[in-house]
Design an enzyme around this catalytic site. Structure first.
Site, PDB file in Angstrom:
ATOM      1  CG  HIS A   4      48.237  43.373  31.250  1.00 55.20           C
ATOM      2  ND1 HIS A   4      47.724  44.369  30.672  1.00 55.20           N
ATOM      3  CD2 HIS A   4      49.377  43.413  31.334  1.00 55.20           C
ATOM      4  CE1 HIS A   4      48.388  45.269  30.953  1.00 55.20           C
ATOM      5  NE2 HIS A   4      49.458  44.875  31.337  1.00 55.20           N
TER       6      HIS A   4
ATOM      7  CG  ASP B  80      56.746  41.537  34.635  1.00 56.30           C
ATOM      8  OD1 ASP B  80      57.669  41.828  34.163  1.00 56.30           O
ATOM      9  OD2 ASP B  80      55.594  42.170  35.372  1.00 56.30           O
TER      10      ASP B  80
HETATM   11  N1  CMC Z   1      46.416  34.158  38.799  1.00 54.24           N
HETATM   12  C1  CMC Z   1      45.348  33.659  39.178  1.00 54.24           C
HETATM   13  N2  CMC Z   1      44.250  34.268  38.721  1.00 54.24           N
HETATM   14  C2  CMC Z   1      44.100  35.359  38.202  1.00 54.24           C
HETATM   15  C3  CMC Z   1      45.470  36.073  37.830  1.00 54.24           C
HETATM   16  C4  CMC Z   1      46.718  35.317  38.217  1.00 54.24           C
HETATM   17  N3  CMC Z   1      47.804  35.893  37.782  1.00 54.24           N
HETATM   18  N4  CMC Z   1      45.220  37.333  37.363  1.00 54.24           N
HETATM   19  C5  CMC Z   1      43.906  37.412  37.315  1.00 54.24           C
HETATM   20  N5  CMC Z   1      43.125  36.408  38.100  1.00 54.24           N
HETATM   21  C6  CMC Z   1      41.938  35.997  37.938  1.00 54.24           C
HETATM   22  C7  CMC Z   1      41.253  37.037  39.014  1.00 54.24           C
HETATM   23  O1  CMC Z   1      41.228  36.224  40.420  1.00 54.24           O
HETATM   24  C8  CMC Z   1      39.676  37.079  38.715  1.00 54.24           C
HETATM   25  O2  CMC Z   1      39.016  35.934  38.861  1.00 54.24           O
HETATM   26  P1  CMC Z   1      37.403  36.350  39.303  1.00 54.24           P
HETATM   27  O3  CMC Z   1      36.976  36.606  38.236  1.00 54.24           O
HETATM   28  O4  CMC Z   1      36.945  34.714  39.491  1.00 54.24           O
HETATM   29  O5  CMC Z   1      37.367  36.806  40.432  1.00 54.24           O
HETATM   30  C9  CMC Z   1      39.993  37.234  36.978  1.00 54.24           C
HETATM   31  O6  CMC Z   1      41.158  36.658  36.974  1.00 54.24           O
HETATM   32  C10 CMC Z   1      40.036  38.667  36.747  1.00 54.24           C
HETATM   33  O7  CMC Z   1      41.246  39.472  37.441  1.00 54.24           O
HETATM   34  P2  CMC Z   1      41.321  40.879  37.887  1.00 54.24           P
HETATM   35  O8  CMC Z   1      42.193  40.761  39.051  1.00 54.24           O
HETATM   36  O9  CMC Z   1      40.116  41.361  38.063  1.00 54.24           O
HETATM   37  O10 CMC Z   1      42.135  41.558  36.980  1.00 54.24           O
HETATM   38  P3  CMC Z   1      42.772  42.958  37.257  1.00 54.24           P
HETATM   39  O11 CMC Z   1      42.724  43.604  35.762  1.00 54.24           O
HETATM   40  O12 CMC Z   1      42.262  43.870  38.218  1.00 54.24           O
HETATM   41  O13 CMC Z   1      44.359  42.441  37.479  1.00 54.24           O
HETATM   42  C11 CMC Z   1      46.739  41.922  36.975  1.00 54.24           C
HETATM   43  C12 CMC Z   1      45.414  42.437  36.554  1.00 54.24           C
HETATM   44  C13 CMC Z   1      47.815  41.972  36.401  1.00 54.24           C
HETATM   45  C14 CMC Z   1      46.892  42.882  38.562  1.00 54.24           C
HETATM   46  C15 CMC Z   1      46.403  40.428  37.715  1.00 54.24           C
HETATM   47  O14 CMC Z   1      46.174  39.713  36.430  1.00 54.24           O
HETATM   48  C16 CMC Z   1      47.579  39.884  38.523  1.00 54.24           C
HETATM   49  O15 CMC Z   1      47.761  40.129  39.625  1.00 54.24           O
HETATM   50  N6  CMC Z   1      48.721  39.213  37.883  1.00 54.24           N
HETATM   51  C17 CMC Z   1      49.636  38.612  38.514  1.00 54.24           C
HETATM   52  C18 CMC Z   1      50.825  39.860  38.566  1.00 54.24           C
HETATM   53  C19 CMC Z   1      51.618  40.012  37.427  1.00 54.24           C
HETATM   54  O16 CMC Z   1      51.877  39.392  36.617  1.00 54.24           O
HETATM   55  N7  CMC Z   1      51.467  41.572  37.042  1.00 54.24           N
HETATM   56  C20 CMC Z   1      52.274  41.925  35.859  1.00 54.24           C
HETATM   57  C21 CMC Z   1      51.350  42.753  34.897  1.00 54.24           C
HETATM   58  S1  CMC Z   1      52.073  42.951  33.515  1.00 54.24           S
HETATM   59  C22 CMC Z   1      53.575  44.085  34.038  1.00 54.24           C
HETATM   60  C23 CMC Z   1      53.191  45.316  34.214  1.00 54.24           C
HETATM   61  O17 CMC Z   1      52.214  46.091  33.846  1.00 54.24           O
HETATM   62  O18 CMC Z   1      53.901  46.005  35.509  1.00 54.24           O
END
Ligand code: CMC
Length: 434
Positions: A311, A369
């Site tokens: 998140h 989720d």
């Molecule tokens: N699985 C694997 N790696 C992950 C995940 C994941 N679910 N989430 C983040 N990472 C890794 C990402 O690859 C990055 O790694 P590195 O630093 O090596 O490049 C690190 O963790 C930081 O992640 P980020 O992408 O910079 O984080 P963000 O804040 O931009 O993204 C997120 C947040 C929710 C989009 C992401 O965690 C994600 O895609 N999660 C899966 C989808 C999900 O469950 N979404 C629902 C969110 S809660 C309900 C809502 O608000 O709608």
């Protein structure tokens, strides 16, 4: 915003004069630096794709402490609201009005919402224009936007009464539209709302009754749905809420703004994650396949993510995920599905991920989720409708934030700027010179 006591000084290594900017304190949470004069004073913008360090508004609705894993609606912890805080409409009243209702206010609010549950009869024709296999989110984007063409008497955004009526209409009609999207997809007749039922029981009635058989209300399942709605009701300035605010900042009507929010919510990184998380569990199939799946997630070239994990704000366990896991137990027990293989798989996946260095070092925890799909599936809700249920629940958050924005004297049309990296000015060559 006038509570600036301290100031930030921005200095430049090229000798340009330094600039003082006010700092504002919220009631809790990080302070903000007011950079509104930056461009006028320096000719420079700030660069912040994804709004990693930008507060786009001030708000008094929802607060998240991502490090603690805390979520407050109008100051009240989500755990208290979900466990002892009454039903979803009480949460709606709180988000909209700032305080929990007393008994008379609650009765009045419930009766007002209940009297707006039907949609205009002509809305049926909009549904009939869609293919039966259309994704419910595309149906909702269309039909919620279409509400603006039926309710002209509540479209004046400068009239407080109009804003109030639109808010009630949206909260009241969303369950009807979501259930209609479902009924249409399976070729069953639409079921009219029943105003003697609670908000969630009525939704289940519209989903699962047919003209031949009435749905028998199960209080445990109704309570579980109510909890799903409470947990998803608002989440401060997330992508869809910011979309609603941005759409609304131009003066667009509330139905159009909520349709924009639904479009944004659809994406798998946001509301679409509940559907994606359940599909992921089904694809993994068995506990034995978890190590191979985790290896794929850790391989940056695979493009595979652990859906329902991670998140932008929570760097600790999402408090909603804990409550959702409890609800999972309650629902599966009620239905005699204690040994549900997907629930067992999800718990094992969570356990393995939370011990894995990749997830630990990045502070990746289950979000709301991760378990909500399992609960919804047990309630009989089809996977394609999960994000529609999220939209139903979030409508109150969107409309509360929209109302707050319209009443904010600091509100301006949202207009981000850019760092331009394309071609400088050039002349159009003749066709034979290209
Ligand atoms: N699985 C694997 N790696 C992950 C995940 C994941 N679910 N989430 C983040 N990472 C890794 C990402 O690859 C990055 O790694 P590195 O630093 O090596 O490049 C690190 O963790 C930081 O992640 P980020 O992408 O910079 O984080 P963000 O804040 O931009 O993204 C997120 C947040 C929710 C989009 C992401 O965690 C994600 O895609 N999660 C899966 C989808 C999900 O469950 N979404 C629902 C969110 S809660 C309900 C809502 O608000 O709608």
């Amino acid at each position: 915003m006038t509570n600036s006591e301290t100031k930030a000084t921005l200095s430049f290594s090229d000798g340009s004069p330094s600039l003082e900017m006010p700092i504002y304190k919220g009631s809790i949470g990080p302070d903000v630096i007011d950079i509104r004069k930056l461009y006028g004073s320096t000719g420079m913008f700030t660069y912040d794709p994804g709004f990693m360090s930008t507060a786009a508004c001030n708000s008094s609705i929802t607060y998240i402490d991502g490090d603690k894993g805390e979520l407050l609606y109008r100051g009240y912890p989500i755990e208290q609201l979900a466990v002892n805080g009454g039903d979803f409409l009480e949460t709606c009243y709180l988000l909209l009005n700032g305080e929990l209702p007393n008994a008379a206010e609650k009765a009045n609010f419930v009766s007002t919402v209940t009297r707006h549950t039907m949609v205009h009869e002509q809305m049926q024709f909009f549904f009939r224009g869609f293919r039966r296999d259309a994704h419910p989110m595309s149906v909702l984007v269309g039909t919620v936007g279409a509400l603006a063409s039926f309710y002209h008497d509540s479209l004046d955004i400068n009239d407080e009464r109009h804003r109030e009526v639109s808010a009630i209409r949206l909260i009241a009609k969303m369950p009807t539209l979501v259930a209609m999207a479902y009924k249409y997809s399976i070729g069953q007749p639409f079921v009219y709302p029943r105003n003697d039922l609670s908000y969630s029981a009525n939704f289940m009635h519209m989903m699962f009754s047919t003209p031949c058989e009435e749905y028998k209300v199960n209080e445990v399942l109704v309570r579980a749905l109510d909890r799903i709605l409470i947990l998803h009701a608002d989440h401060e300035q997330n992508a869809s809420t910011s979309t609603v605010r941005l759409a609304g900042s131009s003066g667009a009507n509330p139905f159009a703004c909520i349709a924009a929010g639904i479009a944004c919510l659809w994406g798998p990184a946001h509301g679409g994650a509940n559907e994606a998380a359940l599909s992921m569990l089904e694809e993994i199939g068995s506990v034995d396949n978890i190590p191979e799946f985790i290896a794929q997630v850790k391989d940056k070239n695979s493009g595979v993510k652990l859906m329902g994990f991670g998140h932008r704000v929570y760097k600790n366990y999402d408090p909603r995920a804990k409550l959702m896991r409890e609800t999972c137990y309650e629902v599966l027990n009620e239905l005699g599905l204690q040994d549900d293989p997907l629930f067992k798989l999800a718990m094992e996946l969570e356990r393995i991920a939370l011990e894995d260095e990749y997830f630990v070092s990045r502070k990746l925890y289950p979000n709301v989720d991760f378990y909500s799909g399992i609960v919804q599936r047990a309630l009989g809700i089809p996977t394609a409708l999960f994000t529609g249920i999220f939209a139903l629940a979030r409508t109150v958050g969107w409309i509360s934030q929209w109302k707050e924005m319209i009443s904010d004297p600091e509100q301006k049309i949202g207009r981000p700027r850019q760092l331009f990296v394309g071609s400088p000015r050039r002349d159009v060559p003749a066709m034979d010179k290209r």
